[in-house]
Design a protein around this motif. Sequence first.
Motif, PDB file in Angstrom:
ATOM      1  N   LYS A   1      29.387  46.801  33.778  1.00 26.78           N
ATOM      2  CA  LYS A   1      29.845  47.464  34.998  1.00 26.78           C
ATOM      3  C   LYS A   1      29.914  46.503  36.186  1.00 26.78           C
ATOM      4  O   LYS A   1      29.625  46.868  37.326  1.00 26.78           O
ATOM      5  N   ALA A   2      30.301  45.280  35.913  1.00 30.60           N
ATOM      6  CA  ALA A   2      30.481  44.296  36.982  1.00 30.60           C
ATOM      7  C   ALA A   2      31.734  44.641  37.770  1.00 30.60           C
ATOM      8  O   ALA A   2      32.717  45.128  37.220  1.00 30.60           O
ATOM      9  N   ARG A   3      31.694  44.369  39.032  1.00 27.32           N
ATOM     10  CA  ARG A   3      32.840  44.611  39.910  1.00 27.32           C
ATOM     11  C   ARG A   3      33.563  43.298  40.131  1.00 27.32           C
ATOM     12  O   ARG A   3      32.979  42.328  40.603  1.00 27.32           O
ATOM     13  N   LEU A   4      34.831  43.251  39.758  1.00 29.64           N
ATOM     14  CA  LEU A   4      35.653  42.066  40.004  1.00 29.64           C
ATOM     15  C   LEU A   4      36.353  42.248  41.342  1.00 29.64           C
ATOM     16  O   LEU A   4      36.967  43.277  41.597  1.00 29.64           O
ATOM     17  N   GLN A   5      36.242  41.252  42.184  1.00 27.84           N
ATOM     18  CA  GLN A   5      36.778  41.356  43.537  1.00 27.84           C
ATOM     19  C   GLN A   5      37.540  40.095  43.880  1.00 27.84           C
ATOM     20  O   GLN A   5      37.006  38.999  43.794  1.00 27.84           O
ATOM     21  N   ALA A   6      38.794  40.258  44.264  1.00 27.31           N
ATOM     22  CA  ALA A   6      39.596  39.123  44.703  1.00 27.31           C
ATOM     23  C   ALA A   6      39.347  38.890  46.189  1.00 27.31           C
ATOM     24  O   ALA A   6      39.238  39.837  46.969  1.00 27.31           O
ATOM     25  N   ILE A   7      39.220  37.636  46.572  1.00 28.98           N
ATOM     26  CA  ILE A   7      39.010  37.264  47.970  1.00 28.98           C
ATOM     27  C   ILE A   7      40.184  36.394  48.399  1.00 28.98           C
ATOM     28  O   ILE A   7      40.454  35.365  47.787  1.00 28.98           O
TER      29      ILE A   7
ATOM     30  N   GLY B   1      42.895  32.974  44.057  1.00 31.63           N
ATOM     31  CA  GLY B   1      43.689  33.088  42.841  1.00 31.63           C
ATOM     32  C   GLY B   1      45.117  33.552  43.031  1.00 31.63           C
ATOM     33  O   GLY B   1      45.864  33.645  42.066  1.00 31.63           O
ATOM     34  N   LEU B   2      45.511  33.828  44.260  1.00 35.11           N
ATOM     35  CA  LEU B   2      46.864  34.348  44.472  1.00 35.11           C
ATOM     36  C   LEU B   2      47.938  33.340  44.121  1.00 35.11           C
ATOM     37  O   LEU B   2      49.067  33.702  43.807  1.00 35.11           O
ATOM     38  N   SER B   3      47.589  32.053  44.179  1.00 34.38           N
ATOM     39  CA  SER B   3      48.570  31.026  43.828  1.00 34.38           C
ATOM     40  C   SER B   3      48.683  30.858  42.316  1.00 34.38           C
ATOM     41  O   SER B   3      49.528  30.123  41.834  1.00 34.38           O
ATOM     42  N   GLY B   4      47.820  31.557  41.596  1.00 31.28           N
ATOM     43  CA  GLY B   4      47.867  31.528  40.140  1.00 31.28           C
ATOM     44  C   GLY B   4      46.887  30.541  39.544  1.00 31.28           C
ATOM     45  O   GLY B   4      46.824  29.397  39.955  1.00 31.28           O
ATOM     46  N   PHE B   5      46.083  31.007  38.638  1.00 27.47           N
ATOM     47  CA  PHE B   5      45.162  30.141  37.916  1.00 27.47           C
ATOM     48  C   PHE B   5      44.721  30.848  36.646  1.00 27.47           C
ATOM     49  O   PHE B   5      44.900  32.047  36.500  1.00 27.47           O
TER      50      PHE B   5
END
Length: 87
Positions: A28-34, A10-14
Amino acid sequence: MGGRISLVGGLSGFQVEGFEIIPAILRKARLQAINVGSRDMFETMNLAIKQNGLRPIIDAVFPFEHSVEALQYLVKGTYFGKICIKF
């Protein structure tokens, strides 16, 4: 409850349509960027893997019917390499 949602590339934007953030927060879900590389980097990596004959280390293979046991084995953390479930 307490699950993990991984956001890939998602770093390029979406924009994510159809995903409501509030229910994820309440559960309490954990959002994690990869972070992942570019397509060119992916193709270069695959070429290097092929040229060098690299193969993954497989610790154990479980038949699909024993998926629960495979997950229990994963949780123990005593494995070295991949744990596979064969369909």
